[in-house]
Design an enzyme around this catalytic site. Structure first.
Site, PDB file in Angstrom:
ATOM      1  N   THR A 131       0.820  -1.218   0.000  1.00 12.61           N
ATOM      2  CA  THR A 131       0.000   0.000   0.000  1.00 12.61           C
ATOM      3  C   THR A 131       0.854   1.269   0.000  1.00 12.61           C
ATOM      4  O   THR A 131       1.994   1.255   0.486  1.00 12.61           O
ATOM      5  CB  THR A 131      -0.892   0.006   1.263  1.00 12.61           C
ATOM      6  OG1 THR A 131      -1.533   1.259   1.387  1.00 12.61           O
ATOM      7  CG2 THR A 131      -0.087  -0.238   2.538  1.00 12.61           C
ATOM      8  N   ASP A 132       0.270   2.360  -0.458  1.00 14.59           N
ATOM      9  CA  ASP A 132       0.977   3.655  -0.403  1.00 14.59           C
ATOM     10  C   ASP A 132       1.085   4.177   1.032  1.00 14.59           C
ATOM     11  O   ASP A 132       1.864   5.086   1.308  1.00 14.59           O
ATOM     12  CB  ASP A 132       0.289   4.693  -1.304  1.00 14.59           C
ATOM     13  CG  ASP A 132      -1.152   5.005  -0.926  1.00 14.59           C
ATOM     14  OD1 ASP A 132      -1.701   4.359  -0.002  1.00 14.59           O
ATOM     15  OD2 ASP A 132      -1.739   5.911  -1.565  1.00 14.59           O
ATOM     16  N   GLU A 133       0.286   3.590   1.956  1.00 11.72           N
ATOM     17  CA  GLU A 133       0.283   4.111   3.338  1.00 11.72           C
ATOM     18  C   GLU A 133       1.626   3.912   4.034  1.00 11.72           C
ATOM     19  O   GLU A 133       1.896   4.558   5.044  1.00 11.72           O
ATOM     20  CB  GLU A 133      -0.840   3.470   4.161  1.00 11.72           C
ATOM     21  CG  GLU A 133      -2.203   3.775   3.585  1.00 11.72           C
ATOM     22  CD  GLU A 133      -3.347   3.582   4.576  1.00 11.72           C
ATOM     23  OE1 GLU A 133      -3.102   3.415   5.781  1.00 11.72           O
ATOM     24  OE2 GLU A 133      -4.503   3.613   4.128  1.00 11.72           O
ATOM     25  N   TYR A 156      -1.896  -0.478  11.038  1.00 10.01           N
ATOM     26  CA  TYR A 156      -2.029  -1.143   9.727  1.00 10.01           C
ATOM     27  C   TYR A 156      -0.813  -0.840   8.851  1.00 10.01           C
ATOM     28  O   TYR A 156      -0.162  -1.755   8.334  1.00 10.01           O
ATOM     29  CB  TYR A 156      -3.315  -0.683   9.025  1.00 10.01           C
ATOM     30  CG  TYR A 156      -3.330  -0.992   7.544  1.00 10.01           C
ATOM     31  CD1 TYR A 156      -3.392  -2.314   7.082  1.00 10.01           C
ATOM     32  CD2 TYR A 156      -3.266   0.031   6.587  1.00 10.01           C
ATOM     33  CE1 TYR A 156      -3.388  -2.601   5.719  1.00 10.01           C
ATOM     34  CE2 TYR A 156      -3.266  -0.249   5.226  1.00 10.01           C
ATOM     35  CZ  TYR A 156      -3.325  -1.566   4.800  1.00 10.01           C
ATOM     36  OH  TYR A 156      -3.310  -1.851   3.444  1.00 10.01           O
ATOM     37  N   LYS A 160       2.172  -3.283   7.346  1.00 10.36           N
ATOM     38  CA  LYS A 160       2.443  -3.462   5.912  1.00 10.36           C
ATOM     39  C   LYS A 160       3.894  -3.069   5.612  1.00 10.36           C
ATOM     40  O   LYS A 160       4.568  -3.733   4.815  1.00 10.36           O
ATOM     41  CB  LYS A 160       1.480  -2.618   5.067  1.00 10.36           C
ATOM     42  CG  LYS A 160       0.039  -3.091   5.068  1.00 10.36           C
ATOM     43  CD  LYS A 160      -0.165  -4.472   4.459  1.00 10.36           C
ATOM     44  CE  LYS A 160      -0.013  -4.508   2.954  1.00 10.36           C
ATOM     45  NZ  LYS A 160      -0.378  -5.837   2.386  1.00 10.36           N
TER      46      LYS A 160
HETATM   47  P1  NAD Z   1      -9.781  -7.218   2.123  1.00 13.69           P
HETATM   48  O1  NAD Z   1      -9.793  -6.945   3.574  1.00 13.69           O
HETATM   49  O2  NAD Z   1     -10.996  -6.939   1.306  1.00 13.69           O
HETATM   50  O3  NAD Z   1      -9.416  -8.746   1.860  1.00 13.69           O
HETATM   51  C1  NAD Z   1      -8.407  -9.410   2.585  1.00 13.69           C
HETATM   52  C2  NAD Z   1      -8.546 -10.903   2.321  1.00 13.69           C
HETATM   53  O4  NAD Z   1      -7.488 -11.574   3.044  1.00 13.69           O
HETATM   54  C3  NAD Z   1      -9.871 -11.486   2.825  1.00 13.69           C
HETATM   55  O5  NAD Z   1     -10.407 -12.362   1.860  1.00 13.69           O
HETATM   56  C4  NAD Z   1      -9.473 -12.259   4.081  1.00 13.69           C
HETATM   57  O6  NAD Z   1     -10.291 -13.378   4.352  1.00 13.69           O
HETATM   58  C5  NAD Z   1      -8.047 -12.672   3.734  1.00 13.69           C
HETATM   59  N1  NAD Z   1      -7.242 -12.924   4.939  1.00 13.69           N
HETATM   60  C6  NAD Z   1      -7.102 -12.109   6.018  1.00 13.69           C
HETATM   61  N2  NAD Z   1      -6.309 -12.694   6.926  1.00 13.69           N
HETATM   62  C7  NAD Z   1      -5.936 -13.898   6.400  1.00 13.69           C
HETATM   63  C8  NAD Z   1      -5.115 -14.954   6.872  1.00 13.69           C
HETATM   64  N3  NAD Z   1      -4.538 -14.907   8.078  1.00 13.69           N
HETATM   65  N4  NAD Z   1      -4.936 -16.030   6.087  1.00 13.69           N
HETATM   66  C9  NAD Z   1      -5.532 -16.101   4.865  1.00 13.69           C
HETATM   67  N5  NAD Z   1      -6.330 -15.135   4.372  1.00 13.69           N
HETATM   68  C10 NAD Z   1      -6.528 -14.040   5.143  1.00 13.69           C
HETATM   69  O7  NAD Z   1      -8.519  -6.429   1.559  1.00 13.69           O
HETATM   70  P2  NAD Z   1      -8.296  -5.687   0.171  1.00 13.69           P
HETATM   71  O8  NAD Z   1      -8.787  -4.305   0.278  1.00 13.69           O
HETATM   72  O9  NAD Z   1      -8.758  -6.545  -0.939  1.00 13.69           O
HETATM   73  O10 NAD Z   1      -6.699  -5.612   0.154  1.00 13.69           O
HETATM   74  C11 NAD Z   1      -5.928  -6.673  -0.381  1.00 13.69           C
HETATM   75  C12 NAD Z   1      -4.449  -6.313  -0.263  1.00 13.69           C
HETATM   76  O11 NAD Z   1      -4.194  -5.115  -0.985  1.00 13.69           O
HETATM   77  C13 NAD Z   1      -3.978  -6.074   1.160  1.00 13.69           C
HETATM   78  O12 NAD Z   1      -2.699  -6.627   1.302  1.00 13.69           O
HETATM   79  C14 NAD Z   1      -3.946  -4.547   1.280  1.00 13.69           C
HETATM   80  O13 NAD Z   1      -2.970  -4.155   2.205  1.00 13.69           O
HETATM   81  C15 NAD Z   1      -3.577  -4.152  -0.132  1.00 13.69           C
HETATM   82  N6  NAD Z   1      -4.048  -2.822  -0.569  1.00 13.69           N
HETATM   83  C16 NAD Z   1      -5.381  -2.488  -0.431  1.00 13.69           C
HETATM   84  C17 NAD Z   1      -5.808  -1.245  -0.924  1.00 13.69           C
HETATM   85  C18 NAD Z   1      -7.257  -0.819  -0.831  1.00 13.69           C
HETATM   86  O14 NAD Z   1      -7.574   0.326  -1.138  1.00 13.69           O
HETATM   87  N7  NAD Z   1      -8.180  -1.681  -0.435  1.00 13.69           N
HETATM   88  C19 NAD Z   1      -4.888  -0.367  -1.510  1.00 13.69           C
HETATM   89  C20 NAD Z   1      -3.556  -0.749  -1.601  1.00 13.69           C
HETATM   90  C21 NAD Z   1      -3.147  -1.989  -1.148  1.00 13.69           C
HETATM   91  O1  DAU Z   2      -4.168   4.072   0.526  1.00 11.65           O
HETATM   92  C1  DAU Z   2      -4.390   2.692   0.441  1.00 11.65           C
HETATM   93  C2  DAU Z   2      -5.208   2.220   1.610  1.00 11.65           C
HETATM   94  O2  DAU Z   2      -6.533   2.723   1.410  1.00 11.65           O
HETATM   95  C3  DAU Z   2      -5.231   0.720   1.756  1.00 11.65           C
HETATM   96  O3  DAU Z   2      -3.930   0.253   2.045  1.00 11.65           O
HETATM   97  C4  DAU Z   2      -6.178   0.296   2.885  1.00 11.65           C
HETATM   98  O4  DAU Z   2      -6.262  -1.126   2.931  1.00 11.65           O
HETATM   99  C5  DAU Z   2      -7.546   0.877   2.597  1.00 11.65           C
HETATM  100  O5  DAU Z   2      -8.431   0.569   3.668  1.00 11.65           O
HETATM  101  C6  DAU Z   2      -7.475   2.385   2.396  1.00 11.65           C
HETATM  102  O6  DAU Z   2      -7.171   3.057   3.640  1.00 11.65           O
HETATM  103  P1  DAU Z   2      -7.911   4.408   4.078  1.00 11.65           P
HETATM  104  O7  DAU Z   2      -7.819   4.530   5.542  1.00 11.65           O
HETATM  105  O8  DAU Z   2      -7.451   5.551   3.247  1.00 11.65           O
HETATM  106  O9  DAU Z   2      -9.421   4.034   3.608  1.00 11.65           O
HETATM  107  P2  DAU Z   2     -10.852   4.263   4.284  1.00 11.65           P
HETATM  108  O10 DAU Z   2     -11.869   3.889   3.262  1.00 11.65           O
HETATM  109  O11 DAU Z   2     -10.934   3.640   5.634  1.00 11.65           O
HETATM  110  O12 DAU Z   2     -10.902   5.834   4.487  1.00 11.65           O
HETATM  111  C7  DAU Z   2     -10.768   6.739   3.397  1.00 11.65           C
HETATM  112  C8  DAU Z   2     -10.829   8.159   3.953  1.00 11.65           C
HETATM  113  O13 DAU Z   2     -12.148   8.402   4.443  1.00 11.65           O
HETATM  114  C9  DAU Z   2      -9.884   8.372   5.110  1.00 11.65           C
HETATM  115  O14 DAU Z   2      -9.384   9.703   5.055  1.00 11.65           O
HETATM  116  C10 DAU Z   2     -10.784   8.220   6.342  1.00 11.65           C
HETATM  117  C11 DAU Z   2     -12.129   8.730   5.845  1.00 11.65           C
HETATM  118  N1  DAU Z   2     -13.311   8.092   6.457  1.00 11.65           N
HETATM  119  C12 DAU Z   2     -13.410   6.749   6.434  1.00 11.65           C
HETATM  120  C13 DAU Z   2     -14.496   6.101   7.008  1.00 11.65           C
HETATM  121  C14 DAU Z   2     -14.583   4.600   6.987  1.00 11.65           C
HETATM  122  C15 DAU Z   2     -14.331   8.875   7.007  1.00 11.65           C
HETATM  123  O15 DAU Z   2     -14.256  10.101   6.994  1.00 11.65           O
HETATM  124  N2  DAU Z   2     -15.396   8.246   7.582  1.00 11.65           N
HETATM  125  C16 DAU Z   2     -15.526   6.897   7.609  1.00 11.65           C
HETATM  126  O16 DAU Z   2     -16.534   6.391   8.149  1.00 11.65           O
END
Ligand code: NAD
Ligand code: DAU
Length: 349
Positions: A131-133, A156, A160
């Protein structure tokens, strides 16, 4: 022929990636390893679950013995690792489970790959999805590049960042062939409604308050999930071993501006007066350690591998809202926990 182990394939991004790989590459065998936490949902993959080149295995990535067995049983030659605890707010409540899954789970997979490949690294790859975080938080100017120093702030992002370091350590110490990508915020279908966009769509539909953290001025760089998995496909096939690639949409939005677009779109598609749901906006206490701004410079990926986003944001949001409105049963199931029953019925466990 490739036998690819995708971890976390029942989650949001993982399910899009599994679908892309299974349908684009019938000659590959895709083994989806997922323990099915609250975020994992086999309903996300219903349309491809019967394909001959797809196998689902329920397994915790921290289970050393079981993971080793899966490498052997399916003669795994590539790993695309997405399984993680992924929600920042949950990490603030329960940091230990993030260290366990994201750090120890990644280490388990690295060690299993190293042991199974046993120094024969030709045509092998360990692809870590990050992730970019990990780069921390930006001020008003600038972008995260692949050279930006790590500066994570939430449990988190710290977990990562740690997993990224372990992946690079396995490359430097043992010669494991690795690649890492760091992506910005994704949006699209099948996202668990704890993240901003699906949560707010669901709340607008149900006339529930929209809890905006702080003043709503935090900025995120949003990318359509299908574009993320297209990027993973390109990096998996053409990325340079040992390299890192940033993935992002050059698409920054202040939360409050994004929410206004969401409200307009949902209201219009529901046949309500546009903006009628503005009244649902509710400012609440800010997230602890809330990163101010993320913005990704993905020009390396564009210049070296030719990837770029396919969609304008407005088009992506329209498609996304339409999908959630057409799939309210999916939303009801994930919010009520019924998807676990689906798994039990399907696999008789
Ligand atoms: P998600 O939470 O939707 O899915 C995570 C999946 O991992 C689920 O299916 C869960 O069952 C599985 N999992 C969790 N713990 C596990 C374990 N111990 N063993 C096996 N499986 C397990 O997450 P996502 O949003 O699809 O993110 C996927 C990946 O991409 C993550 O590594 C996250 O850090 C990265 N990522 C997410 C975003 C985003 O915006 N969602 C952005 C950048 C990177
Ligand atoms: O940048 C990549 C990341 O983006 C991924 O690595 C993470 O897995 C993914 O969850 C996401 O993280 P964020 O914390 O940016 O996403 P989230 O959707 O939780 O929140 C987006 C923005 O909205 C953040 O500034 C917090 C705000 N927010 C979020 C929720 C859930 C609110 O204001 N209210 C809310 O209820």
């Amino acid at each position: 022929m490739k036998n690819i182990l995708v971890t976390g394939g029942a989650g949001f991004i993982g399910s899009h990636l599994v679908r892309l790989l299974v349908t684009t590459y019938p000659e590959y065998h895709i083994v989806n390893m997922d323990v099915l936490t609250y975020a994992g949902n086999l309903e996300n993959l219903k349309d491809i679950e019967d394909k001959a080149n797809y196998t689902f295995v329920k397994c915790d990535i921290c289970d050393v013995k079981k993971v080793a067995k899966i490498f052997e049983e399916y003669t795994i030659d590539s790993v695309i690792h997405l399984a993680a605890e992924s929600h920042v707010d949950r990490s603030i409540e329960d940091p230990f489970s993030f260290a366990q899954t994201n750090v120890m789970g990644t280490l388990t997979l690295l060690q299993s790959a190293k042991a199974y490949w046993n120094g024969n690294f030709s045509n092998k790859l360990f692809y870590h999805v990050s992730t970019d975080e990990v780069y921390g938080s930006l001020g008003e100017e600038g972008f995260f590049t692949e050279e930006t120093a790590y500066d994570p702030h939430s449990p988190y992002s710290a977990s990562k960042a740690s997993s990224d370091h372990f992946v690079r350590a396995y490359a430097d110490t043992y010669g494991l062939p690795i690649v890492i990508s760091n992506c910005s915020n994704n949006y699209g279908s099948y996202q668990f409604p704890e993240k901003l966009i699906p949560l707010f769509i669901n709340n607008i539909v149900n006339n529930k308050p929209l809890p905006i953290y702080g003043k709503g001025e935090n900025v995120r760089d949003w990318l359509f999930v299908n574009d993320h998995v297209r990027a993973i496909d390109v990096i998996f096939h053409k990325g340079k071993i040992g390299d890192t690639y940033n993935i992002g949409g050059f698409n920054e939005w202040k939360n409050i501006d994004l929410i206004k677009v969401l409200i307009k779109t949902v209201d219009r598609l529901l046949g309500r007066k546009e903006g009628a749901s503005d009244a649902l906006i509710t400012y609440v206490t800010d997230r602890a350690g809330h990163d101010v701004r993320y913005a990704i410079d993905s020009s390396k990926l564009k210049n070296e591998l030719g990837w770029q986003p396919s969609l304008q944001f407005e088009e992506g949001i329209e498609k996304t809202v339409a999908w959630y409105l057409e799939n309210q049963e999916w939303m009801e199931n994930v919010t009520s926990g019924d998807y676990q029953n689906y798994y039990t019925n399907m696999y008789q466990t």
